[in-house]
Write a protein that holds these residues in place. Structure first.
Motif, PDB file in Angstrom:
ATOM      1  N   ASP A 114       0.831  -1.201   0.000  1.00 44.39           N
ATOM      2  CA  ASP A 114       0.000   0.000   0.000  1.00 44.39           C
ATOM      3  C   ASP A 114       0.869   1.257   0.000  1.00 44.39           C
ATOM      4  O   ASP A 114       0.566   2.233  -0.687  1.00 44.39           O
ATOM      5  CB  ASP A 114      -0.939  -0.027   1.207  1.00 44.39           C
ATOM      6  CG  ASP A 114      -2.074   0.967   1.083  1.00 44.39           C
ATOM      7  OD1 ASP A 114      -2.453   1.334  -0.040  1.00 44.39           O
ATOM      8  OD2 ASP A 114      -2.598   1.367   2.141  1.00 44.39           O
ATOM      9  N   ARG A 115       1.955   1.237   0.762  1.00 46.21           N
ATOM     10  CA  ARG A 115       2.899   2.365   0.753  1.00 46.21           C
ATOM     11  C   ARG A 115       3.434   2.606  -0.651  1.00 46.21           C
ATOM     12  O   ARG A 115       3.515   3.739  -1.113  1.00 46.21           O
ATOM     13  CB  ARG A 115       4.078   2.081   1.684  1.00 46.21           C
ATOM     14  CG  ARG A 115       3.846   2.379   3.103  1.00 46.21           C
ATOM     15  CD  ARG A 115       5.164   2.274   3.885  1.00 46.21           C
ATOM     16  NE  ARG A 115       4.857   2.141   5.273  1.00 46.21           N
ATOM     17  CZ  ARG A 115       5.177   1.100   6.032  1.00 46.21           C
ATOM     18  NH1 ARG A 115       5.874   0.107   5.546  1.00 46.21           N
ATOM     19  NH2 ARG A 115       4.829   1.064   7.294  1.00 46.21           N
ATOM     20  N   GLY A 149       0.740   4.030  -2.889  1.00 41.12           N
ATOM     21  CA  GLY A 149       0.551   5.431  -2.510  1.00 41.12           C
ATOM     22  C   GLY A 149       1.666   6.323  -3.028  1.00 41.12           C
ATOM     23  O   GLY A 149       1.423   7.421  -3.533  1.00 41.12           O
ATOM     24  N   VAL A 207      -4.665   5.107  -2.129  1.00 37.46           N
ATOM     25  CA  VAL A 207      -4.155   4.580  -0.861  1.00 37.46           C
ATOM     26  C   VAL A 207      -5.238   3.662  -0.323  1.00 37.46           C
ATOM     27  O   VAL A 207      -6.421   3.867  -0.583  1.00 37.46           O
ATOM     28  CB  VAL A 207      -3.850   5.722   0.134  1.00 37.46           C
ATOM     29  CG1 VAL A 207      -3.242   5.183   1.410  1.00 37.46           C
ATOM     30  CG2 VAL A 207      -2.942   6.753  -0.495  1.00 37.46           C
ATOM     31  N   SER A 232      -8.264   7.679   2.411  1.00 39.98           N
ATOM     32  CA  SER A 232      -6.949   7.452   2.994  1.00 39.98           C
ATOM     33  C   SER A 232      -5.950   8.503   2.549  1.00 39.98           C
ATOM     34  O   SER A 232      -6.133   9.158   1.536  1.00 39.98           O
ATOM     35  CB  SER A 232      -6.435   6.064   2.595  1.00 39.98           C
ATOM     36  OG  SER A 232      -7.337   5.069   3.003  1.00 39.98           O
ATOM     37  N   VAL A 278      -1.403   9.334   2.934  1.00 41.61           N
ATOM     38  CA  VAL A 278      -0.098   8.820   3.341  1.00 41.61           C
ATOM     39  C   VAL A 278       0.499   9.865   4.276  1.00 41.61           C
ATOM     40  O   VAL A 278       0.673  11.022   3.887  1.00 41.61           O
ATOM     41  CB  VAL A 278       0.838   8.572   2.141  1.00 41.61           C
ATOM     42  CG1 VAL A 278       2.220   8.132   2.622  1.00 41.61           C
ATOM     43  CG2 VAL A 278       0.242   7.513   1.218  1.00 41.61           C
ATOM     44  N   PRO A 322       0.317   4.587   5.197  1.00 46.74           N
ATOM     45  CA  PRO A 322      -1.039   4.832   4.701  1.00 46.74           C
ATOM     46  C   PRO A 322      -2.017   4.733   5.866  1.00 46.74           C
ATOM     47  O   PRO A 322      -1.920   3.818   6.682  1.00 46.74           O
ATOM     48  CB  PRO A 322      -1.253   3.704   3.687  1.00 46.74           C
ATOM     49  CG  PRO A 322      -0.311   2.624   4.104  1.00 46.74           C
ATOM     50  CD  PRO A 322       0.838   3.285   4.803  1.00 46.74           C
TER      51      PRO A 322
END
Length: 162
Positions: free
Chosen positions: A28-29, A32, A40, A47, A49, A64
């Protein structure tokens, strides 16, 4: 809300689901970062970051997080998926409240304000409306939401960068 978003919110109460999502945080990072905060949490919930300064390393640390808006500010909670210890990003914000968020493709410098008392209860209720599993996380963490889950208001501290 999409059917997938509704399903995600229902599954969020399951311990296995939280454990699986914790494993997906590095992916997910990356998503993002590659989308500059436009996608995200795989687009399932609102969402952002959050980039903090590591309290020990001094290095930037990005995470995130689900958020709810509060005026111009962003509200986040250090639930750590219902674990009993604080997430590192929350401890980083306590040590150094200056941070940055990437939200919907905009990078915004922010200052973190820990929220307590009646204001915390109001904002916690808004977070639960967005992600009902937070109530389950409280139970999983021993029912001590005040001590375990810190709520922060991330207040814009300057001009956004596209």
């Amino acid at each position: 809300m999409s059917a997938l978003g509704s399903l995600t919110r229902r599954l969020g109460h399951q311990k296995w689901f939280a454990a699986t999502l914790r494993l997906l945080v590095p992916a997910d990072r990356l998503v993002g970062r590659l989308t500059k905060g436009r996608v995200v949490a795989f687009g399932l919930v609102p969402s952002l970051v959050l980039t903090t300064t590591g309290r020990r390393s001094g290095k930037p640390r990005s995470n995130p997080l689900l958020y709810v808006p509060d005026g111009d500010a962003y509200v986040v909670i250090g639930s750590n998926w219902g674990q009993q210890h604080q997430p590192a990003w929350s401890l980083n914000l306590l040590a150094q409240p200056a941070a940055e968020v990437d939200v919907r493709g905009r990078r915004v410098p922010v200052r973190a304000e820990p929220i307590n008392g009646p204001e915390r209860e109001r904002l916690f209720a808004r977070l639960v409306d967005e992600w009902p599993a937070y109530r389950t996380y409280v139970e999983r963490a021993g029912g001590r939401e005040i001590r375990v889950f810190r709520v922060f208001r991330l207040v814009p501290a300057g001009e956004a960068v596209a």
